[in-house]
Scaffold this active site. Structure first.
Site, PDB file in Angstrom:
ATOM      1  CE1 TYR A 122      -3.284  -2.719  -0.072  1.00 34.89           C
ATOM      2  CE2 TYR A 122      -4.325  -1.647   1.791  1.00 34.89           C
ATOM      3  CZ  TYR A 122      -4.349  -2.600   0.794  1.00 34.89           C
ATOM      4  OH  TYR A 122      -5.431  -3.436   0.668  1.00 34.89           O
ATOM      5  CE  LYS A 174       0.618 -17.698  -0.284  1.00 35.05           C
ATOM      6  NZ  LYS A 174      -0.290 -18.838  -0.104  1.00 35.05           N
ATOM      7  CG  ASP A 208      -3.143 -19.675   1.720  1.00 33.01           C
ATOM      8  OD1 ASP A 208      -2.325 -19.286   2.567  1.00 33.01           O
ATOM      9  OD2 ASP A 208      -2.863 -20.536   0.876  1.00 33.01           O
ATOM     10  CG  ASP A 232      -7.603  -3.144   3.626  1.00 38.93           C
ATOM     11  OD1 ASP A 232      -8.545  -2.845   4.386  1.00 38.93           O
ATOM     12  OD2 ASP A 232      -7.477  -2.667   2.482  1.00 38.93           O
TER      13      ASP A 232
END
Ligand code: NAI
Length: 337
Positions: A122, A174, A208, A232
């Site tokens: 971001y 991740k 995930d 987010d």
């Protein structure tokens, strides 16, 4: 001595829920001197700026703000409100607590999500890539993760856990795919976690799998810390577990200021009708009271709000009732007496 706080009522339903929150805090005896400032469309109307200097100056002075929802003006040339606040005050920690008040699908959710607010995907470093005649044949976005940024957000999560008698921090990442950026976040997280060994449990989850575990058994999570984009998405997922955005508060904590807000938007469909639920902004104000060390008053306001919600006789429409904003506010105030 009264505490100065910048109040940005906001657009749409903002003024109505801000008014409700101010009344509830006054009824609880909070000694706050509100410095009322504008932003969003109200800022454009008054100063032709969605985040006027007068508002930033006020927050620089008070270091504390309560903010209603702001309408983001469409069009070029206007400063982004969130970016201006984030960069001016280095608001690196976005804290989103969500707990079950009215039992629904899950009745024991009590999760605090700590999201890194200044790095990752971001940061806004993006560009198109021309291939042949096509100037937009591809696009590239850069994610920056720093050791400093990772360390301070993970440390914030552990310190939050200690201070609030929480038991566990789950770090979400991740790193199996993004070995450098997410790998750095995970390595730094593990290093910080070692300092808290024996005091706060630590676990790691891949994003995930985390998304699935959250909807299957959310009760197992306590404090969750993650990078900007994942945070987010997970924070909205988590607020959905406890009944949606109407009761979701957030805090943006920085090195020089802290800004507390309702997570929902300006709700243009119900603005001006006196039917909005002020709960999220009231809970944001409770986070603010906790932040300034007035936890006892925060608990009192929270239990008055929770009592009103559980009682069910005076609920706003988003929660299935017919009460107006004023009637709901009065019911909360009656429980503070
Ligand atoms: P929204 O959150 O304003 O509304 C979504 C739905 O939830 C609407 O049906 C609305 O009536 C309902 N709702 C939201 N808050 C409620 C409350 N307190 N009580 C009862 N019902 C409530 O989201 P939307 O429609 O996507 O955005 C509208 C505007 O808000 C846009 O201009 C957007 O940019 C802005 N926005 C501002 C935010 C902020 O300042 N933090 C966050 C999200 C959106």
């Amino acid at each position: 001595m009264s505490i100065p706080v910048t109040l940005i009522a906001g657009d749409g339903i903002g003024p109505s829920i801000a008014d409700a929150t101010v009344r509830i805090l006054a009824a609880a005896g909070a000694d706050i001197e509100w410095d009322r400032q504008v932003a969003g469309m109200a800022g454009i109307a008054r100063w032709n700026d969605p985040i006027p200097d007068a508002t930033l100056d006020s927050i620089k002075r008070t270091r504390l703000a309560l903010k209603g929802p702001l309408e983001t003006p469409v069009g070029e040339g206007f400063r982004s409100i969130n970016v201006a606040l984030r960069t001016t005050f280095d608001l690196y920690a976005n804290v989103r607590p969500a707990y079950t008040i009215i039992p629904g699908r899950f009745d024991k959710v009590d999760i605090v999500l700590v999201r890194e607010n200044t790095e990752g995907l971001y940061i806004g470093v993006e560009h198109y890539v021309r291939i042949g005649d096509d100037p937009k044949a591809a696009a590239e976005s850069v994610a920056i993760i720093t050791r400093l940024g990772s360390e301070r957000i993970v440390r914030y999560a552990f310190e939050y856990a200690l201070k609030n008698h929480r038991k566990k921090v789950t770090l979400v990442h991740k790193a199996n795919i993004l070995k450098f950026s997410q790998g750095l976040f995970l390595d730094v997280g593990r290093m910080v976690a070692r300092e808290y060994e024996g005091r706060i449990q630590f676990e790691e989850r891949i994003i995930d799998a985390m998304a699935m575990h959250l909807v299957m058994r959310p009760e197992q999570f306590d404090v969750v810390v993650t990078t900007n984009l994942f945070g987010d998405i997970l924070s909205d997922e988590i607020s959905g577990l406890v009944g949606g955005l109407g009761l979701a508060p957030g805090g943006n904590i920085g090195t020089t200021a802290a800004i507390f807000e309702a997570v929902h938007g300006t709700a243009p469909d119900i603005a001006g009708k006196n039917i909005a639920n002020p709960g999220a902004l009231v809970l944001a104000a409770c986070m603010m009271l906790d932040h300034i060390g007035d936890g006892e008053r925060a608990t009192r306001v929270r239990s008055a709000l929770e009592g009103t919600l559980r009682d069910g006789a005076t609920l706003t429409r988003d929660l299935g009732g017919t009460a107006s904003t004023d009637e709901f506010t009065n019911a909360v105030i009656a429980r503070l007496a």
